[in-house]
Motif scaffolding. Sequence first.
Motif, short mmCIF file in Angstrom:
data_model
loop_
_atom_site.label_atom_id
_atom_site.label_comp_id
_atom_site.label_asym_id
_atom_site.label_seq_id
_atom_site.Cartn_x
_atom_site.Cartn_y
_atom_site.Cartn_z
N THR A 1 59.34 28.85 10.38
CA THR A 1 58.20 29.33 11.17
C THR A 1 58.61 29.51 12.62
O THR A 1 58.27 30.52 13.25
CB THR A 1 57.02 28.34 11.07
OG1 THR A 1 56.62 28.22 9.71
CG2 THR A 1 55.84 28.80 11.92
N THR B 1 61.70 29.99 13.75
CA THR B 1 62.65 31.11 13.81
C THR B 1 61.92 32.44 13.76
O THR B 1 62.24 33.36 14.52
CB THR B 1 63.65 31.00 12.64
OG1 THR B 1 64.36 29.77 12.75
CG2 THR B 1 64.64 32.16 12.66
N GLU B 2 60.92 32.55 12.89
CA GLU B 2 60.14 33.78 12.77
C GLU B 2 59.42 34.10 14.09
O GLU B 2 59.41 35.24 14.54
CB GLU B 2 59.13 33.65 11.63
CG GLU B 2 58.30 34.89 11.40
CD GLU B 2 57.29 34.68 10.27
OE1 GLU B 2 56.24 35.36 10.31
OE2 GLU B 2 57.54 33.86 9.37
N THR B 3 58.84 33.07 14.70
CA THR B 3 58.14 33.27 15.97
C THR B 3 59.11 33.71 17.06
O THR B 3 58.82 34.65 17.81
CB THR B 3 57.43 31.96 16.39
OG1 THR B 3 56.51 31.59 15.35
CG2 THR B 3 56.67 32.15 17.69
N ASN C 1 61.96 35.22 16.65
CA ASN C 1 62.38 36.59 16.33
C ASN C 1 61.36 37.62 16.80
O ASN C 1 61.72 38.69 17.30
CB ASN C 1 62.65 36.75 14.83
CG ASN C 1 63.92 36.07 14.39
OD1 ASN C 1 64.80 35.78 15.20
ND2 ASN C 1 64.02 35.77 13.11
N LYS C 2 60.08 37.30 16.63
CA LYS C 2 59.02 38.22 17.10
C LYS C 2 59.08 38.37 18.62
O LYS C 2 58.97 39.48 19.14
CB LYS C 2 57.64 37.69 16.69
CG LYS C 2 57.33 37.87 15.23
CD LYS C 2 55.96 37.32 14.90
CE LYS C 2 55.68 37.38 13.41
NZ LYS C 2 54.38 36.81 13.06
N PHE C 3 59.27 37.24 19.32
CA PHE C 3 59.36 37.30 20.78
C PHE C 3 60.60 38.06 21.24
O PHE C 3 60.56 38.77 22.25
CB PHE C 3 59.33 35.90 21.39
CG PHE C 3 57.99 35.23 21.34
CD1 PHE C 3 56.81 35.96 21.44
CD2 PHE C 3 57.88 33.86 21.22
CE1 PHE C 3 55.57 35.35 21.41
CE2 PHE C 3 56.64 33.23 21.19
CZ PHE C 3 55.49 33.98 21.28
N LYS D 1 62.02 40.52 19.55
CA LYS D 1 61.72 41.93 19.26
C LYS D 1 60.79 42.52 20.33
O LYS D 1 60.91 43.69 20.69
CB LYS D 1 61.08 42.04 17.88
CG LYS D 1 60.96 43.42 17.35
CD LYS D 1 60.49 43.41 15.91
CE LYS D 1 60.50 44.83 15.35
NZ LYS D 1 60.13 44.86 13.94
N MET D 2 59.87 41.70 20.84
CA MET D 2 58.93 42.16 21.87
C MET D 2 59.57 42.11 23.27
O MET D 2 58.93 42.46 24.25
CB MET D 2 57.68 41.28 21.83
CG MET D 2 56.91 41.41 20.53
SD MET D 2 55.67 40.11 20.31
CE MET D 2 54.41 40.64 21.43
N TYR E 1 60.42 39.45 25.04
CA TYR E 1 59.91 38.38 25.90
C TYR E 1 60.95 37.29 26.10
O TYR E 1 60.94 36.59 27.10
CB TYR E 1 58.66 37.75 25.29
CG TYR E 1 57.47 38.67 25.19
CD1 TYR E 1 57.25 39.68 26.12
CD2 TYR E 1 56.56 38.54 24.16
CE1 TYR E 1 56.16 40.52 26.02
CE2 TYR E 1 55.46 39.38 24.06
CZ TYR E 1 55.27 40.36 24.99
OH TYR E 1 54.19 41.20 24.89
#
Length: 83
Positions: A11, A13-15, A17-19, A21-22, A24
């Motif tokens: 969870t 790692t996924e979060t 990865n999203k940041f 990609k964005m 941030y």
Amino acid sequence: MQKSQKNSKPTITETINKFVKMEYVYREKCSEDGRIFYIRLTEKGQRIARAEESALLRVIEKMANSLDEKEIETLIRILEKIK
């Protein structure tokens, strides 16, 4: 003091990865231990963090200006209970 949350490694790692990609945050490998990565804020992430902090300070200021001393003390006790 910050309270730790119980999130699974996938969870987190996924979060992250999203940041990433964005744009941030970015990962920085530790020079001493290649298994360790540091998560650093990008300039975009720093701007968002400053904006969030500024918004929070404005909310606190509005609350402080609209509540009397007893109400502020009550609010502090309530917030301490829900930490």
